[in-house]
Design an enzyme around this catalytic site. Sequence first.
Site, PDB file in Angstrom:
ATOM      1  N   HIS A   2      35.494  35.177  44.922  1.00  0.00           N
ATOM      2  CA  HIS A   2      34.775  35.585  46.137  1.00  0.00           C
ATOM      3  C   HIS A   2      34.162  36.950  45.864  1.00  0.00           C
ATOM      4  O   HIS A   2      34.895  37.916  45.600  1.00  0.00           O
ATOM      5  CB  HIS A   2      35.735  35.670  47.326  1.00  0.00           C
ATOM      6  CG  HIS A   2      36.453  34.388  47.618  1.00  0.00           C
ATOM      7  ND1 HIS A   2      36.028  33.514  48.587  1.00  0.00           N
ATOM      8  CD2 HIS A   2      37.543  33.818  47.048  1.00  0.00           C
ATOM      9  CE1 HIS A   2      36.844  32.463  48.623  1.00  0.00           C
ATOM     10  NE2 HIS A   2      37.773  32.619  47.698  1.00  0.00           N
ATOM     11  N   GLU A  48      46.142  25.322  49.583  1.00  0.00           N
ATOM     12  CA  GLU A  48      46.619  26.671  49.238  1.00  0.00           C
ATOM     13  C   GLU A  48      47.831  26.946  50.127  1.00  0.00           C
ATOM     14  O   GLU A  48      48.945  27.103  49.639  1.00  0.00           O
ATOM     15  CB  GLU A  48      45.498  27.702  49.481  1.00  0.00           C
ATOM     16  CG  GLU A  48      45.892  29.140  49.147  1.00  0.00           C
ATOM     17  CD  GLU A  48      44.785  30.153  49.488  1.00  0.00           C
ATOM     18  OE1 GLU A  48      43.898  29.837  50.311  1.00  0.00           O
ATOM     19  OE2 GLU A  48      44.838  31.288  48.936  1.00  0.00           O
ATOM     20  N   HIS A 103      36.240  30.367  40.580  1.00  0.00           N
ATOM     21  CA  HIS A 103      36.798  30.674  41.910  1.00  0.00           C
ATOM     22  C   HIS A 103      36.889  32.187  42.047  1.00  0.00           C
ATOM     23  O   HIS A 103      37.873  32.811  41.662  1.00  0.00           O
ATOM     24  CB  HIS A 103      38.177  30.005  42.053  1.00  0.00           C
ATOM     25  CG  HIS A 103      38.762  30.114  43.434  1.00  0.00           C
ATOM     26  ND1 HIS A 103      39.596  29.150  43.977  1.00  0.00           N
ATOM     27  CD2 HIS A 103      38.647  31.065  44.395  1.00  0.00           C
ATOM     28  CE1 HIS A 103      39.961  29.493  45.193  1.00  0.00           C
ATOM     29  NE2 HIS A 103      39.401  30.675  45.475  1.00  0.00           N
ATOM     30  N   HIS A 146      38.397  24.987  49.649  1.00  0.00           N
ATOM     31  CA  HIS A 146      39.778  25.442  49.516  1.00  0.00           C
ATOM     32  C   HIS A 146      40.650  24.424  50.264  1.00  0.00           C
ATOM     33  O   HIS A 146      40.391  24.128  51.450  1.00  0.00           O
ATOM     34  CB  HIS A 146      39.969  26.800  50.196  1.00  0.00           C
ATOM     35  CG  HIS A 146      39.408  27.971  49.441  1.00  0.00           C
ATOM     36  ND1 HIS A 146      38.116  28.037  49.003  1.00  0.00           N
ATOM     37  CD2 HIS A 146      40.003  29.146  49.058  1.00  0.00           C
ATOM     38  CE1 HIS A 146      37.931  29.198  48.382  1.00  0.00           C
ATOM     39  NE2 HIS A 146      39.054  29.889  48.393  1.00  0.00           N
ATOM     40  N   ASP A 185      40.049  34.758  42.058  1.00  0.00           N
ATOM     41  CA  ASP A 185      39.978  34.666  43.524  1.00  0.00           C
ATOM     42  C   ASP A 185      39.392  35.949  44.145  1.00  0.00           C
ATOM     43  O   ASP A 185      38.199  36.008  44.413  1.00  0.00           O
ATOM     44  CB  ASP A 185      41.353  34.335  44.105  1.00  0.00           C
ATOM     45  CG  ASP A 185      41.295  33.668  45.479  1.00  0.00           C
ATOM     46  OD1 ASP A 185      40.185  33.408  45.988  1.00  0.00           O
ATOM     47  OD2 ASP A 185      42.377  33.392  46.058  1.00  0.00           O
ATOM     48  N   ASP A 186      40.238  36.952  44.366  1.00  0.00           N
ATOM     49  CA  ASP A 186      39.813  38.230  44.970  1.00  0.00           C
ATOM     50  C   ASP A 186      40.428  39.372  44.155  1.00  0.00           C
ATOM     51  O   ASP A 186      41.373  40.031  44.604  1.00  0.00           O
ATOM     52  CB  ASP A 186      40.295  38.301  46.425  1.00  0.00           C
ATOM     53  CG  ASP A 186      39.779  37.143  47.243  1.00  0.00           C
ATOM     54  OD1 ASP A 186      38.601  37.149  47.614  1.00  0.00           O
ATOM     55  OD2 ASP A 186      40.572  36.199  47.496  1.00  0.00           O
TER      56      ASP A 186
END
Length: 339
Positions: A19, A200, A17, A197, A278-279
């Site tokens: 991005h 969340e 996961h 997703h 994630d980011d």
Amino acid sequence: MSEIEAFVAGLPKAELHLHLEGSLEPELMFALARRNGVDIPFGSVDEVRAAYEFANLQDFLDIYYAGADVLREEQDFYDLTLAYLKRAAADAVRHVEVFFDPQTHTDRSIPFATVINGILAALAEGERELGITSGLILCFLRHLSEDAAFATLQTAEPYFDRLAGVGLDSSEVGHPPSKFRRVFAAAGQNGLRRVAHAGEEGPPAYVYEALDLLHIDRLDHGNRSLEDDALVGRLVREEMTLTVCPLSNLKLCVVDDLVNHPLRRMLELGLRATVNSDDPAYFGGYVNENYVKTARALGLGPTDLATLAKNSFTGSFLDDAAKTRHLAAVDAYADGFEI
Ligand code: ADE
Ligand code: ZN
């Protein structure tokens, strides 16, 4: 370095996961802004980092989409992707399945081919030079229409053999999985895996929709599934992998404190949880920092951490032979580590 840090540092793992646009570090953002003559509303790298305070997912997304504006040329997507892979390799990541958001770029008149060719070239280089295998997942932006998602899927058709699957991201609440039922069915008919997703910020009902209507192979986040015991039972029975992102959850106020993060409870319930970043450029930690900080907050030990790493390979889209090899490597590492 603490013992947990040392254990995590060498622990072989997959990241499921991530991005790519969320791995754009402020330094690279400035360099690309200069290279492409793009104005950005920040005077310095420190100013950029100071702006990364988010009350919720939307707060973050507004800044994340603005940051992506510096990405213009194939070389930019290549540089972005290779920088992430180098950073991942330093965290003993052996395999990645990364997301990209083509609509963020095609809506700014950047051709789809520019985006994906840059990414694919860097993924190939990452395998050659860093030994990291990879899969690429095309995410539809859920705040846009299903028609727009269909147009994106059509544009991607010449690349289907180089895609691992499709995903669904962006603003969750108000954009339920059911909105994308037909385009996910079309992706599945074309042999693409499906992830989304859900849970969340959205309710358990969105997770049910992702399972029943999108027929997902993997659940991204899934935190709010824990509000529904029947749903948890189903996710356990179906051996669904959850790609959990603890530092993201903290930064986006999905949890108020890491000590209250549900990861430990997920493992105790028998859910196949994994740890991901994630980011990372926006949330202040790559995958190992997610493992270490969560382990400290929740009192996870080497056995739990090895389980999380094994879950990351089991839940990947690697073939069975590769999974077996990676699982054996995690066991060998854990057995050989004195803690
Ligand atoms: N796009 C990038 N990061 C995201 C996240 N955590 N949730 C939804 N969409 C995203
Ligand atoms: Zn995400």
